[in-house]
Write a protein that holds these residues in place. Structure first.
Motif, short mmCIF file in Angstrom:
data_model
loop_
_atom_site.label_atom_id
_atom_site.label_comp_id
_atom_site.label_asym_id
_atom_site.label_seq_id
_atom_site.Cartn_x
_atom_site.Cartn_y
_atom_site.Cartn_z
N PRO A 119 25.88 82.52 58.21
CA PRO A 119 26.78 83.27 57.12
C PRO A 119 26.12 84.86 56.82
CG PRO A 119 26.87 81.26 56.21
CD PRO A 119 25.01 81.30 57.44
N HIS A 120 25.02 84.61 55.98
CA HIS A 120 24.65 86.04 55.11
C HIS A 120 24.24 86.97 55.57
CE1 HIS A 120 24.42 82.05 51.82
NE2 HIS A 120 24.70 83.17 51.17
N LYS A 121 23.82 86.33 56.37
CA LYS A 121 23.21 87.31 57.65
C LYS A 121 23.93 88.35 58.04
CE LYS A 121 18.35 85.91 58.69
NZ LYS A 121 17.33 85.69 60.03
N HIS A 122 25.04 87.41 58.34
CA HIS A 122 26.52 88.22 58.97
C HIS A 122 27.17 89.39 58.00
CE1 HIS A 122 29.75 88.37 61.83
NE2 HIS A 122 30.44 88.70 60.67
N ILE A 123 27.60 88.30 57.04
CA ILE A 123 28.21 89.81 56.30
C ILE A 123 27.47 91.14 55.72
CG2 ILE A 123 28.67 90.01 53.43
CD1 ILE A 123 30.73 88.18 55.02
N HIS A 124 25.62 90.12 55.73
CA HIS A 124 24.54 92.16 55.01
C HIS A 124 24.46 92.51 57.09
CE1 HIS A 124 21.17 93.83 54.72
NE2 HIS A 124 20.82 93.83 55.93
N GLU A 125 24.43 92.14 57.73
CA GLU A 125 25.43 93.33 58.80
C GLU A 125 26.49 93.97 58.77
OE1 GLU A 125 23.40 94.94 62.19
OE2 GLU A 125 22.48 93.84 60.97
N PHE A 126 27.60 93.43 58.57
CA PHE A 126 28.35 93.70 59.13
C PHE A 126 28.60 94.47 57.90
CE2 PHE A 126 33.43 93.67 57.28
CZ PHE A 126 34.16 93.90 58.39
N LEU A 127 28.49 94.93 56.47
CA LEU A 127 28.96 95.92 55.12
C LEU A 127 27.76 96.64 55.86
CD1 LEU A 127 28.29 92.91 52.27
CD2 LEU A 127 30.78 94.67 53.41
N ARG A 128 26.47 96.35 56.90
CA ARG A 128 25.81 97.92 57.15
C ARG A 128 26.47 98.69 57.83
NH1 ARG A 128 22.78 99.36 60.33
NH2 ARG A 128 22.85 97.66 61.79
#
Length: 176
Positions: free
Chosen positions: A53-62
């Motif tokens: 989920p951390h990678k998902h949030i990071h990619e979503f914000l990017r």
């Protein structure tokens, strides 16, 4: 144009009635860019145990930070777009939250991480790091790469570089 997927063109995204997410009032109506929707839909999170989920949030914000909507705050865009980045169990989780539960991006991010990266998982990953040991016939380089991957998977571990080196050193085989 009729052959394009619905997210390929610009569309006005309206909040769903009864949604857990309360979208702040905006001064203007705006359309989400089609290529923005395509990128978000291409980075969907399903909630399975192997997805981070951390990678998902990071990619979503990017992805969200790549686009600017005049006179509209980033938080509004994030709140409107995030549900589109979910599928499967994650989408079901969001749909089952009580209406109006989430009012800010920080609340949404915190609820999402709490659900898909619970404290018990964090504790288990941290314990695995602390119990690190080099596998039989594993090279020093491969052991270090495995340790780095374990650290990346345990977001917020707060282990100092000194402690990481100490754990790694004590986990090495005698031969190494």
């Amino acid at each position: 144009m009729d052959d394009e997927p619905m997210w390929a063109a610009d569309h006005v995204v309206a909040p769903t009635p009864g949604s857990a997410i309360t979208i702040p009032e905006t001064a203007n109506e705006f359309a989400i860019k089609g290529n923005h929707l395509t990128l978000v839909k291409g980075n969907q999170f399903d909630g399975r145990t192997k997805t981070d989920p951390h990678k998902h949030i990071h990619e979503f914000l990017r992805i969200c930070d790549m686009f600017k909507y005049r006179d509209t705050e980033n938080e509004v865009v994030r709140l409107m777009m995030f549900p589109l980045s979910l599928t499967g169990e994650a989408k079901t989780w969001l749909d089952e939250l009580n209406e109006g539960t989430i009012k800010t991006w920080d609340e949404l991010r915190t609820a999402f991480i709490s659900r898909f990266f619970p404290p018990a998982l964090f504790d288990r990953l941290l314990e695995e790091i602390r119990a690190f040991s080099q596998h039989e016939n594993e090279s020093l380089t491969d052991a270090w790469l495995r340790m780095k991957e374990m650290l990346q998977n345990c977001h917020g571990h707060n282990l100092s570089k000194g402690n990481i080196i100490k754990i790694f050193y004590h986990g090495l085989s005698e031969i190494t």
